[in-house]
Design a protein around this motif. Structure first.
Motif, PDB file in Angstrom:
ATOM      1  N   ALA A  65       0.814  -1.212   0.000  1.00 16.11           N
ATOM      2  CA  ALA A  65       0.000   0.000   0.000  1.00 16.11           C
ATOM      3  C   ALA A  65       0.850   1.266   0.000  1.00 16.11           C
ATOM      4  CB  ALA A  65      -0.928   0.010   1.203  1.00 16.11           C
ATOM      5  N   ALA A  66       2.188   1.100   0.165  1.00 14.40           N
ATOM      6  CA  ALA A  66       3.097   2.246   0.245  1.00 14.40           C
ATOM      7  C   ALA A  66       2.616   3.230   1.317  1.00 14.40           C
ATOM      8  CB  ALA A  66       3.239   2.946  -1.110  1.00 14.40           C
ATOM      9  N   ARG A  67       2.321   2.694   2.489  1.00  6.33           N
ATOM     10  CA  ARG A  67       1.759   3.522   3.556  1.00  6.33           C
ATOM     11  C   ARG A  67       2.415   3.190   4.888  1.00  6.33           C
ATOM     12  NH1 ARG A  67      -2.754   6.569   4.675  1.00  6.33           N
ATOM     13  NH2 ARG A  67      -3.404   6.557   6.863  1.00  6.33           N
ATOM     14  N   VAL A  68       2.783   4.238   5.625  1.00  7.24           N
ATOM     15  CA  VAL A  68       3.269   4.104   6.992  1.00  7.24           C
ATOM     16  C   VAL A  68       2.132   4.507   7.920  1.00  7.24           C
ATOM     17  CG1 VAL A  68       4.918   4.886   8.714  1.00  7.24           C
ATOM     18  CG2 VAL A  68       5.660   4.577   6.340  1.00  7.24           C
ATOM     19  N   ASN A  69       1.665   3.552   8.727  1.00  5.50           N
ATOM     20  CA  ASN A  69       0.551   3.796   9.636  1.00  5.50           C
ATOM     21  C   ASN A  69       1.097   4.108  11.027  1.00  5.50           C
ATOM     22  OD1 ASN A  69      -1.957   2.906   7.970  1.00  5.50           O
ATOM     23  ND2 ASN A  69      -0.464   1.279   7.663  1.00  5.50           N
ATOM     24  N   LEU A  70       0.793   5.281  11.534  1.00  5.68           N
ATOM     25  CA  LEU A  70       1.272   5.733  12.838  1.00  5.68           C
ATOM     26  C   LEU A  70       0.178   5.562  13.883  1.00  5.68           C
ATOM     27  CD1 LEU A  70       2.926   9.099  11.723  1.00  5.68           C
ATOM     28  CD2 LEU A  70       4.131   6.987  12.295  1.00  5.68           C
ATOM     29  N   LEU A  71       0.504   4.925  15.003  1.00  8.02           N
ATOM     30  CA  LEU A  71      -0.452   4.802  16.094  1.00  8.02           C
ATOM     31  C   LEU A  71      -0.485   6.065  16.950  1.00  8.02           C
ATOM     32  CD1 LEU A  71       0.111   1.105  17.194  1.00  8.02           C
ATOM     33  CD2 LEU A  71      -1.584   2.050  15.649  1.00  8.02           C
ATOM     34  N   GLY A  72       0.512   6.923  16.765  1.00  6.22           N
ATOM     35  CA  GLY A  72       0.567   8.213  17.458  1.00  6.22           C
ATOM     36  C   GLY A  72       1.496   9.131  16.688  1.00  6.22           C
ATOM     37  N   ASP A  73       1.144  10.416  16.584  1.00  3.58           N
ATOM     38  CA  ASP A  73       1.943  11.322  15.751  1.00  3.58           C
ATOM     39  C   ASP A  73       3.184  11.830  16.464  1.00  3.58           C
ATOM     40  OD1 ASP A  73       1.834  12.500  13.073  1.00  3.58           O
ATOM     41  OD2 ASP A  73       1.870  14.428  14.136  1.00  3.58           O
ATOM     42  N   ASP A  74       3.334  11.562  17.779  1.00  2.00           N
ATOM     43  CA  ASP A  74       4.446  12.128  18.535  1.00  2.00           C
ATOM     44  C   ASP A  74       5.786  11.502  18.151  1.00  2.00           C
ATOM     45  OD1 ASP A  74       3.326   9.793  19.627  1.00  2.00           O
ATOM     46  OD2 ASP A  74       4.379  10.105  21.518  1.00  2.00           O
ATOM     47  N   ARG A  75       5.782  10.316  17.566  1.00  2.00           N
ATOM     48  CA  ARG A  75       7.035   9.651  17.180  1.00  2.00           C
ATOM     49  C   ARG A  75       7.200   9.587  15.668  1.00  2.00           C
ATOM     50  NH1 ARG A  75       9.870   6.949  21.077  1.00  2.00           N
ATOM     51  NH2 ARG A  75       8.899   6.818  23.143  1.00  2.00           N
ATOM     52  N   ARG A  76       6.557  10.443  14.957  1.00  2.00           N
ATOM     53  CA  ARG A  76       6.564  10.415  13.489  1.00  2.00           C
ATOM     54  C   ARG A  76       7.975  10.405  12.925  1.00  2.00           C
ATOM     55  NH1 ARG A  76       2.719  12.581   9.575  1.00  2.00           N
ATOM     56  NH2 ARG A  76       3.785  13.000   7.595  1.00  2.00           N
ATOM     57  N   GLU A  77       8.806  11.352  13.339  1.00  2.00           N
ATOM     58  CA  GLU A  77      10.152  11.457  12.777  1.00  2.00           C
ATOM     59  C   GLU A  77      11.023  10.260  13.161  1.00  2.00           C
ATOM     60  OE1 GLU A  77      10.870  13.608  10.521  1.00  2.00           O
ATOM     61  OE2 GLU A  77       8.851  14.441  10.756  1.00  2.00           O
ATOM     62  N   GLU A  78      10.882   9.787  14.408  1.00  2.00           N
ATOM     63  CA  GLU A  78      11.657   8.622  14.846  1.00  2.00           C
ATOM     64  C   GLU A  78      11.281   7.389  14.026  1.00  2.00           C
ATOM     65  OE1 GLU A  78      11.930   8.120  19.231  1.00  2.00           O
ATOM     66  OE2 GLU A  78      10.628   9.886  19.245  1.00  2.00           O
ATOM     67  N   VAL A  79       9.986   7.227  13.776  1.00  2.00           N
ATOM     68  CA  VAL A  79       9.521   6.081  12.999  1.00  2.00           C
ATOM     69  C   VAL A  79      10.068   6.132  11.578  1.00  2.00           C
ATOM     70  CG1 VAL A  79       7.472   5.061  11.929  1.00  2.00           C
ATOM     71  CG2 VAL A  79       7.442   5.653  14.357  1.00  2.00           C
ATOM     72  N   LEU A  80      10.007   7.287  10.967  1.00  2.00           N
ATOM     73  CA  LEU A  80      10.495   7.415   9.589  1.00  2.00           C
ATOM     74  C   LEU A  80      12.002   7.180   9.501  1.00  2.00           C
ATOM     75  CD1 LEU A  80       8.359  10.425   8.317  1.00  2.00           C
ATOM     76  CD2 LEU A  80       8.055   7.992   7.844  1.00  2.00           C
ATOM     77  N   ARG A  81      12.748   7.592  10.547  1.00  2.00           N
ATOM     78  CA  ARG A  81      14.194   7.318  10.544  1.00  2.00           C
ATOM     79  C   ARG A  81      14.447   5.812  10.661  1.00  2.00           C
ATOM     80  NH1 ARG A  81      14.668  12.094  13.682  1.00  2.00           N
ATOM     81  NH2 ARG A  81      14.674  10.902  15.642  1.00  2.00           N
ATOM     82  N   ALA A  82      13.675   5.140  11.508  1.00  2.00           N
ATOM     83  CA  ALA A  82      13.863   3.696  11.671  1.00  2.00           C
ATOM     84  C   ALA A  82      13.525   2.941  10.392  1.00  2.00           C
ATOM     85  CB  ALA A  82      13.011   3.189  12.831  1.00  2.00           C
ATOM     86  N   LEU A  83      12.524   3.430   9.661  1.00  2.00           N
ATOM     87  CA  LEU A  83      12.078   2.749   8.448  1.00  2.00           C
ATOM     88  C   LEU A  83      12.851   3.174   7.199  1.00  2.00           C
ATOM     89  CD1 LEU A  83       8.191   2.779   8.900  1.00  2.00           C
ATOM     90  CD2 LEU A  83       9.676   0.765   8.912  1.00  2.00           C
ATOM     91  N   ALA A  84      13.651   4.222   7.311  1.00  2.00           N
ATOM     92  CA  ALA A  84      14.331   4.780   6.134  1.00  2.00           C
ATOM     93  C   ALA A  84      15.036   3.736   5.274  1.00  2.00           C
ATOM     94  CB  ALA A  84      15.297   5.884   6.562  1.00  2.00           C
ATOM     95  N   PRO A  85      15.774   2.767   5.866  1.00  2.00           N
ATOM     96  CA  PRO A  85      16.456   1.785   5.010  1.00  2.00           C
ATOM     97  C   PRO A  85      15.502   0.874   4.234  1.00  2.00           C
ATOM     98  CG  PRO A  85      17.384   1.811   7.239  1.00  2.00           C
ATOM     99  CD  PRO A  85      16.110   2.579   7.289  1.00  2.00           C
ATOM    100  N   PHE A  86      14.217   0.844   4.629  1.00  2.00           N
ATOM    101  CA  PHE A  86      13.274  -0.092   4.024  1.00  2.00           C
ATOM    102  C   PHE A  86      12.295   0.580   3.065  1.00  2.00           C
ATOM    103  CE2 PHE A  86      14.356  -1.359   8.364  1.00  2.00           C
ATOM    104  CZ  PHE A  86      14.913  -2.605   8.157  1.00  2.00           C
ATOM    105  N   LEU A  87      12.210   1.910   3.106  1.00  2.00           N
ATOM    106  CA  LEU A  87      11.248   2.613   2.274  1.00  2.00           C
ATOM    107  C   LEU A  87      11.715   2.649   0.831  1.00  2.00           C
ATOM    108  CD1 LEU A  87      10.357   5.625   4.608  1.00  2.00           C
ATOM    109  CD2 LEU A  87       9.155   3.445   4.359  1.00  2.00           C
ATOM    110  N   THR A  88      10.790   2.371  -0.083  1.00  2.00           N
ATOM    111  CA  THR A  88      11.106   2.404  -1.515  1.00  2.00           C
ATOM    112  C   THR A  88      10.116   3.337  -2.207  1.00  2.00           C
ATOM    113  OG1 THR A  88       9.731   0.447  -1.850  1.00  2.00           O
ATOM    114  CG2 THR A  88      12.082   0.081  -1.558  1.00  2.00           C
ATOM    115  N   GLY A  89      10.596   4.502  -2.620  1.00  2.00           N
ATOM    116  CA  GLY A  89       9.729   5.463  -3.278  1.00  2.00           C
ATOM    117  C   GLY A  89       8.883   6.243  -2.295  1.00  2.00           C
TER     118      GLY A  89
END
Length: 267
Positions: free
Chosen positions: A34-58
């Motif tokens: 689905a090319a979607r990152v689902n956040l259970l809370g917006d307070d960790r948005r940047e931390e989550v995206l940094r953790a997922l960075a090696p896995f995100l494609t496009g």
């Protein structure tokens, strides 16, 4: 370091990457398809995206998830160490071989490796049923050292599958005995039924026993075994043709219960 870890898993045949806190709590997941990152809370948005960075494609969409079902809520609350869904086919055998690989040179192949190959072949065939509304869990531990090789959950009900490697062997089934080639007959069907009975007790739902013969040369049955289906690995798709037993919500709810290690520890 954000202290977050990424845990891969599969659901409905789709790969998801869960982002977890050090204590195992989920804070987000990435659905590749689905090319979607689902956040259970917006307070960790940047931390989550940094953790997922090696896995995100496009490019991906980032936001709150759709309203979860009760089964999904139970899944999200489950600690990763207690989640049996990531178990690979033959997980227990893989661990045992890693701990005790056995002698490098031996006259006969390690029987554990034949059993592992058979469970892997069966697991791959079952995993291909995911898109038809079925779920498969592999190598579910039972108290006392036993295990359910595979548990199949879907519209046609629940099935506990026990796998027997039978490559190029003739198999004779005379309930409760199973004879492999020139070997001594063993009361294997008793164990197959007992494992299904234990699964029924754990899940408070009927679980039907299945004996899977992997690559047999020939199979002969003196009579249809009592309550046990005997299939070869090539006949496994037949299970997916059954239906009318469980609604999709029931399938999801039973899957959520079955994947919890605590469900089986209570036996």
């Amino acid at each position: 370091m954000d202290g977050l870890r990424v845990v891969p898993t599969r659901r409905h045949g789709r790969e998801r990457l869960y982002v977890c806190l050090p204590d195992g709590a989920n804070v987000a997941w990435y659905d590749r398809e689905a090319a979607r990152v689902n956040l259970l809370g917006d307070d960790r948005r940047e931390e989550v995206l940094r953790a997922l960075a090696p896995f995100l494609t496009g490019p991906v969409t980032v936001g709150p998830p759709p309203v979860p079902t009760p089964a999904e809520l139970a899944w999200l609350a489950l600690h990763p160490d207690d989640d049996l869904a990531p178990n690979r086919p033959g997980e227990a055998l893989l661990v045992a071989l890693e701990r005790e690989p056995g002698p490098a040179h031996r006259l006969r192949p390690d029987p554990r490796r034949r059993a592992l190959a058979a469970e892997q072949a069966t697991g791959e065939a079952l995993d291909r049923l995911d898109g038809a509304g079925w779920h498969t869990l592999h190598s579910l531990p039972l108290p006392g050292g036993d295990r359910v090789h595979h548990l199949l959950i879907g519209p046609g009900g629940l099935f506990a599958l026990h796998v027997l490697p039978a490559r190029r062997h003739r198999v004779r089934v005379a309930d409760p005995l199973v004879t492999l080639g020139r070997g001594a007959p063993l009361p294997l069907l008793r164990r197959v039924r007992a494992d299904a009975d234990r699964a029924s007790y754990a899940l408070t739902a009927q679980v039907r026993p299945v004996l899977v013969l992997v690559e047999p040369a020939r199979v002969s049955l003196t009579a249809p075994p009592r309550s046990v289906r005997v299939l070869t690995d090539r006949e496994l798709p037949r299970l997916a043709r059954t239906g009318g037993m469980l609604k999709p919500a029931d399938v999801e709810a039973l899957h959520a219960v079955a994947r919890d290690r605590a469900t089986w520890a209570r036996l």
